[in-house]
Scaffold this motif. Sequence first.
Motif, PDB file in Angstrom:
ATOM      1  N   LYS A   1       0.820  -1.204   0.000  1.00 45.14           N
ATOM      2  CA  LYS A   1       0.000   0.000   0.000  1.00 45.14           C
ATOM      3  C   LYS A   1       0.860   1.264   0.000  1.00 45.14           C
ATOM      4  N   GLU A   2       1.782   1.347   0.964  1.00 45.61           N
ATOM      5  CA  GLU A   2       2.648   2.531   1.027  1.00 45.61           C
ATOM      6  C   GLU A   2       3.852   2.272   1.912  1.00 45.61           C
ATOM      7  N   ILE A   3       4.807   3.173   1.833  1.00 41.04           N
ATOM      8  CA  ILE A   3       5.970   3.131   2.700  1.00 41.04           C
ATOM      9  C   ILE A   3       6.169   4.500   3.320  1.00 41.04           C
ATOM     10  N   SER A   4       6.786   4.508   4.463  1.00 39.02           N
ATOM     11  CA  SER A   4       7.140   5.759   5.115  1.00 39.02           C
ATOM     12  C   SER A   4       8.575   6.111   4.764  1.00 39.02           C
ATOM     13  N   LYS A   5       8.835   7.390   4.519  1.00 40.04           N
ATOM     14  CA  LYS A   5      10.208   7.835   4.267  1.00 40.04           C
ATOM     15  C   LYS A   5      10.963   8.110   5.560  1.00 40.04           C
ATOM     16  N   VAL A   6      10.233   8.032   6.683  1.00 45.20           N
ATOM     17  CA  VAL A   6      10.884   8.228   7.981  1.00 45.20           C
ATOM     18  C   VAL A   6      11.529   6.907   8.382  1.00 45.20           C
ATOM     19  N   LYS A   7      12.844   6.876   8.446  1.00 44.11           N
ATOM     20  CA  LYS A   7      13.547   5.631   8.736  1.00 44.11           C
ATOM     21  C   LYS A   7      13.503   5.299  10.222  1.00 44.11           C
ATOM     22  N   ILE A   8      13.358   4.000  10.505  1.00 45.25           N
ATOM     23  CA  ILE A   8      13.409   3.530  11.887  1.00 45.25           C
ATOM     24  C   ILE A   8      14.843   3.640  12.407  1.00 45.25           C
ATOM     25  N   ASN A   9      15.789   3.241  11.555  1.00 50.10           N
ATOM     26  CA  ASN A   9      17.213   3.394  11.840  1.00 50.10           C
ATOM     27  C   ASN A   9      17.934   3.526  10.507  1.00 50.10           C
ATOM     28  N   ASP A  10      19.258   3.308  10.489  1.00 48.90           N
ATOM     29  CA  ASP A  10      20.040   3.563   9.286  1.00 48.90           C
ATOM     30  C   ASP A  10      19.614   2.732   8.081  1.00 48.90           C
ATOM     31  N   ASN A  11      19.133   1.517   8.307  1.00 51.96           N
ATOM     32  CA  ASN A  11      18.796   0.666   7.158  1.00 51.96           C
ATOM     33  C   ASN A  11      17.423   0.020   7.273  1.00 51.96           C
ATOM     34  N   SER A  12      16.516   0.659   8.020  1.00 52.89           N
ATOM     35  CA  SER A  12      15.190   0.072   8.224  1.00 52.89           C
ATOM     36  C   SER A  12      14.096   1.123   8.032  1.00 52.89           C
ATOM     37  N   ILE A  13      13.019   0.713   7.344  1.00 49.24           N
ATOM     38  CA  ILE A  13      11.872   1.581   7.126  1.00 49.24           C
ATOM     39  C   ILE A  13      10.600   0.806   7.454  1.00 49.24           C
ATOM     40  N   THR A  14       9.475   1.507   7.514  1.00 51.50           N
ATOM     41  CA  THR A  14       8.187   0.880   7.781  1.00 51.50           C
ATOM     42  C   THR A  14       7.371   0.793   6.498  1.00 51.50           C
ATOM     43  N   VAL A  15       6.792  -0.371   6.243  1.00 58.65           N
ATOM     44  CA  VAL A  15       5.938  -0.552   5.068  1.00 58.65           C
ATOM     45  C   VAL A  15       4.542  -0.952   5.523  1.00 58.65           C
ATOM     46  N   THR A  16       3.565  -0.558   4.745  1.00 53.23           N
ATOM     47  CA  THR A  16       2.175  -0.958   4.979  1.00 53.23           C
ATOM     48  C   THR A  16       1.797  -1.972   3.917  1.00 53.23           C
ATOM     49  N   ILE A  17       1.433  -3.171   4.365  1.00 59.08           N
ATOM     50  CA  ILE A  17       1.143  -4.274   3.459  1.00 59.08           C
ATOM     51  C   ILE A  17      -0.252  -4.821   3.749  1.00 59.08           C
ATOM     52  N   GLU A  18      -0.966  -5.079   2.695  1.00 56.34           N
ATOM     53  CA  GLU A  18      -2.285  -5.698   2.791  1.00 56.34           C
ATOM     54  C   GLU A  18      -2.156  -7.156   2.366  1.00 56.34           C
ATOM     55  N   ILE A  19      -2.630  -8.066   3.189  1.00 51.87           N
ATOM     56  CA  ILE A  19      -2.521  -9.487   2.869  1.00 51.87           C
ATOM     57  C   ILE A  19      -3.914 -10.102   2.785  1.00 51.87           C
ATOM     58  N   LYS A  20      -4.106 -10.905   1.761  1.00 55.67           N
ATOM     59  CA  LYS A  20      -5.386 -11.575   1.545  1.00 55.67           C
ATOM     60  C   LYS A  20      -5.169 -13.080   1.603  1.00 55.67           C
ATOM     61  N   ILE A  21      -5.800 -13.724   2.575  1.00 51.59           N
ATOM     62  CA  ILE A  21      -5.764 -15.174   2.734  1.00 51.59           C
ATOM     63  C   ILE A  21      -7.192 -15.666   2.915  1.00 51.59           C
ATOM     64  N   SER A  22      -7.563 -16.687   2.163  1.00 53.32           N
ATOM     65  CA  SER A  22      -8.894 -17.276   2.297  1.00 53.32           C
ATOM     66  C   SER A  22      -9.994 -16.219   2.165  1.00 53.32           C
ATOM     67  N   ASP A  23      -9.759 -15.263   1.248  1.00 55.40           N
ATOM     68  CA  ASP A  23     -10.717 -14.209   0.912  1.00 55.40           C
ATOM     69  C   ASP A  23     -10.938 -13.205   2.033  1.00 55.40           C
ATOM     70  N   ILE A  24     -10.043 -13.181   3.027  1.00 55.58           N
ATOM     71  CA  ILE A  24     -10.092 -12.189   4.101  1.00 55.58           C
ATOM     72  C   ILE A  24      -8.868 -11.300   3.985  1.00 55.58           C
ATOM     73  N   ILE A  25      -9.074  -9.987   4.100  1.00 56.65           N
ATOM     74  CA  ILE A  25      -7.998  -9.012   3.920  1.00 56.65           C
ATOM     75  C   ILE A  25      -7.681  -8.327   5.242  1.00 56.65           C
ATOM     76  N   LYS A  26      -6.384  -8.293   5.576  1.00 56.13           N
ATOM     77  CA  LYS A  26      -5.903  -7.587   6.760  1.00 56.13           C
ATOM     78  C   LYS A  26      -4.720  -6.707   6.354  1.00 56.13           C
TER      79      LYS A  26
END
Length: 199
Positions: free
Chosen positions: A118-143
Amino acid sequence: MIRTFLFLFLFLLGPVKQSVSETKVLDSKESVVFFSSDSYLKIKGKTNVSTFECNFDMTAISEAIKISYKDYDKKIKFDDTKLILPNLEFNCGGKMINKDFNELLNTEEFPEITLKLKEISKVKINDNSITVTIEIKISDIIKTYKIPVSITENSNLHVNGVMPLDINDFNLTAPTKMLGMVKVSPQIEIQFSLKILES
């Protein structure tokens, strides 16, 4: 064409632009990428007596993948960027456990897992880590999940991350064995280590 949620990391290949507005689109881009052969994606879990690991066959994603995204001041949003994982491409190490795995995922009715970036943040957690927003669909349910992802860049881009899931969130019921004495924990992980190349 199969697309992957992990192409978010392409923005690190160029300078990050600044803007006074969070909603203003700084740039819209398209690119074509693919995975190197030593990438992997796996699902790991445990029972009350042992652990299990189901490895995805990465050759099922052998084609180059086209992606598109919009670059904002503090985040990047992706347009229908997703990775489709056919359940039958996971190998858990044997016919019986593969059967149990597909029974757990209700493969006959819902034959694939879809991971959508879905999206990523440009604000880094540390020198080589960022936060991503991911949508996952399993068995027709989305989280939707926010997870940290680590990045290293050598001759190519190397992306690592772990997505913890609770199978109860997807209304999945794990099969039991030996008169119910062997039970699967509802806590599982999707682990990935992907080397991404731009064509």
